[in-house]
Design a protein around this motif. Structure first.
Motif, PDB file in Angstrom:
ATOM      1  N   ALA A 223      -4.599   0.027  -6.283  1.00 45.83           N
ATOM      2  CA  ALA A 223      -3.750  -1.099  -6.704  1.00 45.83           C
ATOM      3  C   ALA A 223      -4.066  -2.357  -5.901  1.00 45.83           C
ATOM      4  N   LEU A 224      -4.233  -2.210  -4.591  1.00 45.12           N
ATOM      5  CA  LEU A 224      -4.511  -3.387  -3.766  1.00 45.12           C
ATOM      6  C   LEU A 224      -5.911  -3.937  -4.020  1.00 45.12           C
ATOM      7  N   THR A 225      -6.879  -3.058  -4.196  1.00 46.07           N
ATOM      8  CA  THR A 225      -8.244  -3.514  -4.481  1.00 46.07           C
ATOM      9  C   THR A 225      -8.270  -4.294  -5.792  1.00 46.07           C
ATOM     10  N   VAL A 226      -7.657  -3.718  -6.811  1.00 45.84           N
ATOM     11  CA  VAL A 226      -7.604  -4.380  -8.124  1.00 45.84           C
ATOM     12  C   VAL A 226      -6.849  -5.709  -8.010  1.00 45.84           C
ATOM     13  N   PHE A 227      -5.727  -5.712  -7.313  1.00 43.71           N
ATOM     14  CA  PHE A 227      -4.923  -6.926  -7.187  1.00 43.71           C
ATOM     15  C   PHE A 227      -5.691  -8.024  -6.458  1.00 43.71           C
TER      16      PHE A 227
ATOM     17  N   PHE B 196       0.832  -1.208   0.000  1.00 47.39           N
ATOM     18  CA  PHE B 196       0.000   0.000   0.000  1.00 47.39           C
ATOM     19  C   PHE B 196       0.868   1.260   0.000  1.00 47.39           C
ATOM     20  N   LEU B 197       1.846   1.316   0.895  1.00 48.02           N
ATOM     21  CA  LEU B 197       2.719   2.498   0.979  1.00 48.02           C
ATOM     22  C   LEU B 197       3.524   2.682  -0.304  1.00 48.02           C
ATOM     23  N   THR B 198       4.036   1.586  -0.853  1.00 46.19           N
ATOM     24  CA  THR B 198       4.838   1.670  -2.079  1.00 46.19           C
ATOM     25  C   THR B 198       3.997   2.172  -3.251  1.00 46.19           C
ATOM     26  N   TYR B 199       2.811   1.610  -3.438  1.00 45.60           N
ATOM     27  CA  TYR B 199       1.936   2.057  -4.526  1.00 45.60           C
ATOM     28  C   TYR B 199       1.493   3.511  -4.328  1.00 45.60           C
TER      29      TYR B 199
ATOM     30  N   SER C  37     -10.714  -2.033 -16.090  1.00 44.20           N
ATOM     31  CA  SER C  37     -11.343  -0.778 -16.527  1.00 44.20           C
ATOM     32  C   SER C  37     -12.587  -0.483 -15.696  1.00 44.20           C
ATOM     33  N   VAL C  38     -13.434  -1.492 -15.552  1.00 51.75           N
ATOM     34  CA  VAL C  38     -14.699  -1.317 -14.817  1.00 51.75           C
ATOM     35  C   VAL C  38     -14.438  -1.083 -13.328  1.00 51.75           C
ATOM     36  N   LEU C  39     -13.590  -1.907 -12.724  1.00 51.26           N
ATOM     37  CA  LEU C  39     -13.334  -1.804 -11.285  1.00 51.26           C
ATOM     38  C   LEU C  39     -12.669  -0.478 -10.918  1.00 51.26           C
TER      39      LEU C  39
END
Length: 195
Positions: free
Chosen positions: A58-62, A18-21, A80-82
């Motif tokens: 990024a974390l949600t998508v991952f 999270f911090l890195t992204y 795209s949608v998310l």
């Protein structure tokens, strides 16, 4: 907090990812906007070099799209949608909390209320593919090189600094809003007295 698991992933890794992204997102967006504006531009909400929406995104998508990582086409479409949905939810929350949204797509074709646009949605799809094919491997490799005790200490310090930074900015915004409200009341009162 550091030794639990979230969605089957060590929370230590999730926090450092999270911090890195969030920091990478700030760097990329600040560079891009500085070029567009032809002057140094901080794209963060507060003073520090961090944009948490990139970490959350990024974390949600991952986490949600991991089961589809075998198909680049599915990653693109679902990403795209998310991500567009996350962008919309973020805009609603920002508008409610701060009375403003920090981006404006009104000049873009196929936009919705300046909050969403087709160009951005397509970009989110490509970013999702990049996340799964390259970026996450890089970020995970970086986090794996950091000893646990160092990552925990540095992560705790960064999270504390971000919390203080955001608290100060939100306090100042609330204070400015209150000041504007008092000025409007004074102007209304003086206008009525003059009438």
């Amino acid at each position: 907090m550091w030794n639990t698991t979230l969605f089957g992933i060590e929370s230590y890794k999730m926090i450092l990812w999270f911090l890195t992204y969030s920091i990478l997102g700030w760097v990329v967006e600040s560079i891009y906007m500085s070029i567009c504006n032809r002057k140094l531009t901080n794209r963060g909400f507060a003073k520090g070099p961090i944009c948490p929406i990139y970490g959350v995104g990024a974390l949600t998508v991952f986490v949600i799209l991991r089961p589809y990582s075998h198909s680049l086409l599915l990653l693109f479409l679902l990403g795209s949608v998310l991500a567009t949905t996350l962008e919309y939810i973020t805009a609603i929350i920002m508008n409610k909390m701060f009375g403003e949204i920090w981006w404006d797509y009104t000049d873009k074709p196929f936009n919705y209320k300046g909050i969403l646009c087709l160009e951005s949605s397509i970009a989110w799809g490509f970013y999702t593919v990049i996340l799964f094919t390259f970026l996450h491997g890089f970020v995970d490799g970086l986090v794996n090189r950091i000893p646990f005790s160092v990552g925990k200490t540095v992560g705790t310090i960064i999270l504390a600094l971000v919390a203080v930074d955001y608290t100060i900015v939100m306090y100042k915004q609330k204070k400015e809003s209150l000041f504007k409200c008092v000025l409007e009341i004074k102007e209304n009162i003086s206008f009525r007295i003059r009438r």
